[in-house]
Design a protein around this motif. Structure first.
Motif, PDB file in Angstrom:
ATOM      1  N   GLY A  22       0.842  -1.199   0.000  1.00 13.21           N
ATOM      2  CA  GLY A  22       0.000   0.000   0.000  1.00 13.21           C
ATOM      3  C   GLY A  22       0.873   1.244   0.000  1.00 13.21           C
ATOM      4  N   THR A  25       0.716   6.315   1.995  1.00 15.27           N
ATOM      5  CA  THR A  25       1.599   7.197   2.770  1.00 15.27           C
ATOM      6  C   THR A  25       2.666   7.869   1.894  1.00 15.27           C
ATOM      7  N   HIS A 129     -13.363   3.279  -5.617  1.00 15.38           N
ATOM      8  CA  HIS A 129     -12.822   3.464  -4.265  1.00 15.38           C
ATOM      9  C   HIS A 129     -13.910   3.340  -3.195  1.00 15.38           C
ATOM     10  N   ASP A 160     -14.918  -0.636  -0.497  1.00 15.44           N
ATOM     11  CA  ASP A 160     -15.826   0.084   0.409  1.00 15.44           C
ATOM     12  C   ASP A 160     -17.236   0.249  -0.161  1.00 15.44           C
ATOM     13  N   GLN A 185     -12.069  -4.696  -1.992  1.00 14.88           N
ATOM     14  CA  GLN A 185     -11.046  -4.114  -1.101  1.00 14.88           C
ATOM     15  C   GLN A 185     -11.798  -3.485   0.074  1.00 14.88           C
ATOM     16  N   PRO A 215      -4.651  -3.889   7.454  1.00 20.65           N
ATOM     17  CA  PRO A 215      -4.656  -5.185   8.149  1.00 20.65           C
ATOM     18  C   PRO A 215      -4.053  -5.102   9.554  1.00 20.65           C
ATOM     19  N   ALA A 217      -4.799  -2.420  11.418  1.00 25.56           N
ATOM     20  CA  ALA A 217      -5.629  -1.365  12.029  1.00 25.56           C
ATOM     21  C   ALA A 217      -4.797  -0.092  12.210  1.00 25.56           C
ATOM     22  N   SER A 218      -4.171   0.334  11.101  1.00 25.82           N
ATOM     23  CA  SER A 218      -3.354   1.564  11.076  1.00 25.82           C
ATOM     24  C   SER A 218      -2.171   1.502  12.036  1.00 25.82           C
ATOM     25  N   GLY A 219      -1.667   0.308  12.302  1.00 30.88           N
ATOM     26  CA  GLY A 219      -0.489   0.154  13.179  1.00 30.88           C
ATOM     27  C   GLY A 219      -0.858  -0.233  14.601  1.00 30.88           C
ATOM     28  N   ALA A 222       0.289  -3.587  15.840  1.00 31.69           N
ATOM     29  CA  ALA A 222       1.739  -3.807  16.009  1.00 31.69           C
ATOM     30  C   ALA A 222       2.082  -3.812  17.499  1.00 31.69           C
ATOM     31  N   TYR A 225       1.171   0.833  20.960  1.00 32.58           N
ATOM     32  CA  TYR A 225       0.413   1.856  21.697  1.00 32.58           C
ATOM     33  C   TYR A 225       0.001   1.273  23.045  1.00 32.58           C
ATOM     34  N   ALA A 275       2.519  -7.820  15.066  1.00 33.35           N
ATOM     35  CA  ALA A 275       2.173  -7.468  13.672  1.00 33.35           C
ATOM     36  C   ALA A 275       2.221  -8.714  12.790  1.00 33.35           C
ATOM     37  N   ILE A 292      -3.265  -5.664   2.034  1.00 34.49           N
ATOM     38  CA  ILE A 292      -2.474  -4.521   1.567  1.00 34.49           C
ATOM     39  C   ILE A 292      -1.755  -3.926   2.770  1.00 34.49           C
ATOM     40  N   ILE A 293      -0.445  -4.102   2.809  1.00 34.93           N
ATOM     41  CA  ILE A 293       0.308  -3.663   3.988  1.00 34.93           C
ATOM     42  C   ILE A 293       0.910  -2.275   3.749  1.00 34.93           C
ATOM     43  N   THR A 296       6.195   2.647   7.157  1.00 37.61           N
ATOM     44  CA  THR A 296       6.890   3.936   7.111  1.00 37.61           C
ATOM     45  C   THR A 296       8.406   3.739   7.200  1.00 37.61           C
ATOM     46  N   LYS A 297       8.815   2.474   7.407  1.00 38.88           N
ATOM     47  CA  LYS A 297      10.252   2.152   7.482  1.00 38.88           C
ATOM     48  C   LYS A 297      10.484   0.825   6.766  1.00 38.88           C
TER      49      LYS A 297
HETATM   50  N1  LIG Z   1      -9.766   1.257  -0.063  1.00 41.75           N
HETATM   51  C1  LIG Z   1      -9.668   2.032   0.969  1.00 41.75           C
HETATM   52  O1  LIG Z   1     -10.603   2.738   1.358  1.00 41.75           O
HETATM   53  C2  LIG Z   1      -8.357   2.088   1.733  1.00 41.75           C
HETATM   54  C3  LIG Z   1      -8.315   2.755   2.961  1.00 41.75           C
HETATM   55  C4  LIG Z   1      -7.094   2.759   3.648  1.00 41.75           C
HETATM   56  C5  LIG Z   1      -5.980   2.125   3.105  1.00 41.75           C
HETATM   57  N2  LIG Z   1      -6.045   1.513   1.888  1.00 41.75           N
HETATM   58  C6  LIG Z   1      -4.869   0.846   1.286  1.00 41.75           C
HETATM   59  O2  LIG Z   1      -4.326  -0.054   2.237  1.00 41.75           O
HETATM   60  C7  LIG Z   1      -2.937   0.256   2.440  1.00 41.75           C
HETATM   61  C8  LIG Z   1      -2.516  -0.160   3.812  1.00 41.75           C
HETATM   62  O3  LIG Z   1      -3.288   0.539   4.804  1.00 41.75           O
HETATM   63  P1  LIG Z   1      -2.631   0.937   6.177  1.00 41.75           P
HETATM   64  O4  LIG Z   1      -1.395   1.717   5.908  1.00 41.75           O
HETATM   65  O5  LIG Z   1      -3.680   1.528   7.008  1.00 41.75           O
HETATM   66  O6  LIG Z   1      -2.214  -0.526   6.708  1.00 41.75           O
HETATM   67  P2  LIG Z   1      -1.774  -1.045   8.141  1.00 41.75           P
HETATM   68  O7  LIG Z   1      -0.893  -2.214   7.864  1.00 41.75           O
HETATM   69  O8  LIG Z   1      -2.955  -1.273   8.994  1.00 41.75           O
HETATM   70  O9  LIG Z   1      -0.937   0.141   8.787  1.00 41.75           O
HETATM   71  C9  LIG Z   1       0.335   0.453   8.290  1.00 41.75           C
HETATM   72  C10 LIG Z   1       1.055   1.349   9.268  1.00 41.75           C
HETATM   73  O10 LIG Z   1       1.288   0.651  10.492  1.00 41.75           O
HETATM   74  C11 LIG Z   1       2.594   0.936  10.969  1.00 41.75           C
HETATM   75  N3  LIG Z   1       3.350  -0.341  10.909  1.00 41.75           N
HETATM   76  C12 LIG Z   1       3.370  -1.233   9.874  1.00 41.75           C
HETATM   77  N4  LIG Z   1       4.142  -2.278  10.175  1.00 41.75           N
HETATM   78  C13 LIG Z   1       4.615  -2.090  11.410  1.00 41.75           C
HETATM   79  C14 LIG Z   1       5.470  -2.846  12.233  1.00 41.75           C
HETATM   80  N5  LIG Z   1       5.976  -4.016  11.853  1.00 41.75           N
HETATM   81  N6  LIG Z   1       5.767  -2.344  13.460  1.00 41.75           N
HETATM   82  C15 LIG Z   1       5.267  -1.159  13.874  1.00 41.75           C
HETATM   83  N7  LIG Z   1       4.445  -0.391  13.118  1.00 41.75           N
HETATM   84  C16 LIG Z   1       4.122  -0.848  11.885  1.00 41.75           C
HETATM   85  C17 LIG Z   1       3.158   2.008  10.049  1.00 41.75           C
HETATM   86  O11 LIG Z   1       2.727   3.301  10.488  1.00 41.75           O
HETATM   87  P3  LIG Z   1       3.487   4.161  11.601  1.00 41.75           P
HETATM   88  O12 LIG Z   1       4.947   3.864  11.518  1.00 41.75           O
HETATM   89  O13 LIG Z   1       3.115   5.580  11.267  1.00 41.75           O
HETATM   90  O14 LIG Z   1       2.886   3.723  12.911  1.00 41.75           O
HETATM   91  C18 LIG Z   1       2.434   1.734   8.755  1.00 41.75           C
HETATM   92  O15 LIG Z   1       2.373   2.841   7.896  1.00 41.75           O
HETATM   93  C19 LIG Z   1      -2.843   1.758   2.117  1.00 41.75           C
HETATM   94  O16 LIG Z   1      -1.531   2.167   1.793  1.00 41.75           O
HETATM   95  C20 LIG Z   1      -3.763   1.833   0.927  1.00 41.75           C
HETATM   96  O17 LIG Z   1      -3.075   1.392  -0.232  1.00 41.75           O
HETATM   97  C21 LIG Z   1      -7.242   1.472   1.207  1.00 41.75           C
END
Ligand SMILES: NC(=O)c1ccc[n+]([C@@H]2O[C@H](COP(=O)([O-])OP(=O)(O)OC[C@H]3O[C@@H](n4cnc5c(N)ncnc54)[C@H](OP(=O)(O)O)[C@@H]3O)[C@@H](O)[C@H]2O)c1
Length: 374
Positions: A22, A25, A129, A160, A185, A215, A217-219, A222, A225, A275, A292-293, A296-297
């Motif tokens: 994904g 960001t 979308h 959605d 999605q 997947p 829940a926005s981190g 992991a 928090y 995670a 879709i993961i 930020t690092k």
């Molecule tokens: N269709 C839709 O409406 C929709 C909506 C949202 C997203 N998406 C798609 O889904 C993709 C993924 O969504 P998401 O970014 O919300 O996914 P997520 O996997 O729930 O969250 C990713 C965030 O979690 C943190 N993270 C990830 N791996 C980690 C680890 N191993 N340890 C600690 N922190 C970790 C990072 O943020 P921090 O470092 O900032 O904590 C990272 O940016 C998006 O890029 C987009 O392509 C689609």
């Protein structure tokens, strides 16, 4: 299962990695995005590790995400090797109703912009979308059909959207001999499981692969928090967006903290990161093809990719399953439990599936009980 095994997207011939990258960001400047060098490093690492499935949208970071993806793909001449997915729906010009939504006029406008930013002449998987509440399903279907047949997109899917809209679209496509959709999605994780009521059964019935977004829940999953009164504290996106009005980022709830407690315990027993366990759980749920993961690092990405290299034993999986199970509300309460028993006559019934029956089926025992009664 491993990150190096490809999977098809639903009932289609499109082959993708079991974890998609994904890029929401990429190019973000609001405190939870990644600048160009970091975005490039994450993209490059994903490709080096063998990933082929990239998710973006015209609305991400005001088009910057698509621009960066287009640049990274072109710089390494990767267009043929990668599956590029992007999306339309969000409005690009305030005050102009046809610069957003899912009507034909906006879809053509949006696609031209995406192709330009992505530096390509076709999109592999084009997503609606968000359901806009007004565009008739027939119009959406005919637009997608024309785009597939003109070669501007290879496949399409819905993100959605209500399950009834999805079901109507697929059924009409089949009845009218139009191009079928191949995927959904939707937000899906241990912390957000509402799609299990309608969308997962619809996906199974209609041959659709599910690509879960957020997947982790926005981190939150992991495990970085900690509870702080009625809210939470930690380093990352959810800290930055703590006062956001967007419900997607409202993850610090009592229910989610309870799910996290179970996840932390299971992860400890498996000697894996929370995670990795959360990603493994969602990737192995019914109908899921490629979560879709986000990252930020590069270290987050590398660790997350390892989430497919182990299995969760059934007793621990049951604990995770039970932790965030969606509340049994009307009318779903009629489909299991005591009311369901009144339909089956207290006899277990298994719907046919192509997978072989488990050899040690327990079906015989209750049937014998029933026979003894009569
Ligand atoms: N269709 C839709 O409406 C929709 C909506 C949202 C997203 N998406 C798609 O889904 C993709 C993924 O969504 P998401 O970014 O919300 O996914 P997520 O996997 O729930 O969250 C990713 C965030 O979690 C943190 N993270 C990830 N791996 C980690 C680890 N191993 N340890 C600690 N922190 C970790 C990072 O943020 P921090 O470092 O900032 O904590 C990272 O940016 C998006 O890029 C987009 O392509 C689609």
């Amino acid at each position: 299962m491993s990150f190096h095994e490809y999977t098809t997207v639903g009932r289609s011939g499109l082959r993708v990695s079991p974890l998609s990258l994904g890029t929401m960001t990429f190019g973000g400047t609001t405190g939870w995005g990644t600048d160009e060098p970091t975005s490039r490093a994450i993209f490059d690492r994903y490709v080096e590790l063998g990933g082929n499935f990239i998710d973006t949208a015209d609305g991400y970071t005001d088009g910057k995400s698509e621009e960066l993806v287009g640049k990274f793909v072109a710089d390494r001449s990767l267009r043929n090797r990668l599956v590029l997915a992007t999306k339309f729906t969000f409005n690009a010009q305030s005050g102009n109703p046809n610069a957003g939504g899912n009507g034909r006029k906006n879809v053509y406008r949006a696609l031209e912009g995406s192709l330009r930013r992505l530096k390509t002449d076709y999109v592999d998987l084009y997503w609606m979308h968000v359901w806009d509440g007004v565009t008739p399903v027939e119009e959406l279907l005919s637009t997608m059909n024309d785009l597939v047949r003109s070669g501007k997109i290879r496949y399409f899917g819905l993100s959605d959207s209500p399950a009834w809209y999805v079901a109507r679209a697929q059924t009409l496509a089949e009845k009218e001999g139009k191009e079928r959709l191949i995927a959904l999605q939707l937000e899906y994780s241990l912390a957000e499981r509402n799609i299990e009521r309608e969308h997962v059964p619809a996906a199974r019935e209609l041959g659709l692969g599910i690509c879960p977004w957020s997947p982790l829940a926005s981190g939150f999953l992991a495990g970085k928090y900690r509870r702080e009164g009625a809210t939470g504290k930690g380093e990352g996106r959810l800290e930055v967006l703590k006062s956001s009005a967007n419900p997607v980022f409202n993850k610090f709830t009592d229910r989610n903290w309870r799910v996290l407690d179970v996840l932390l315990d299971v992860a400890k027993q498996l000697d894996k990161s929370p995670a990795q366990v959360a990603l493994n759980w969602v990737a192995t749920q019914p109908c899921v093809c490629s979560p879709i993961i986000g990252a930020t690092k590069t270290a987050q990405l590398e660790s997350n990719v390892e989430s497919l290299s182990f299995s969760i034993p059934s007793d621990l999986r049951k604990r995770l399953d039970d932790a965030g199970k969606p509340e049994l509300i009307h009318p779903y309460m009629f489909f299991e439990g005591v009311i369901h028993d009144r339909i089956t006559g207290d006899v277990p019934i298994r719907a046919w599936t192509p997978e072989p029956r488990h050899r040690e089926s327990s079906a015989a025992a209750p049937a014998a009980k029933h026979a003894a009664k009569s």
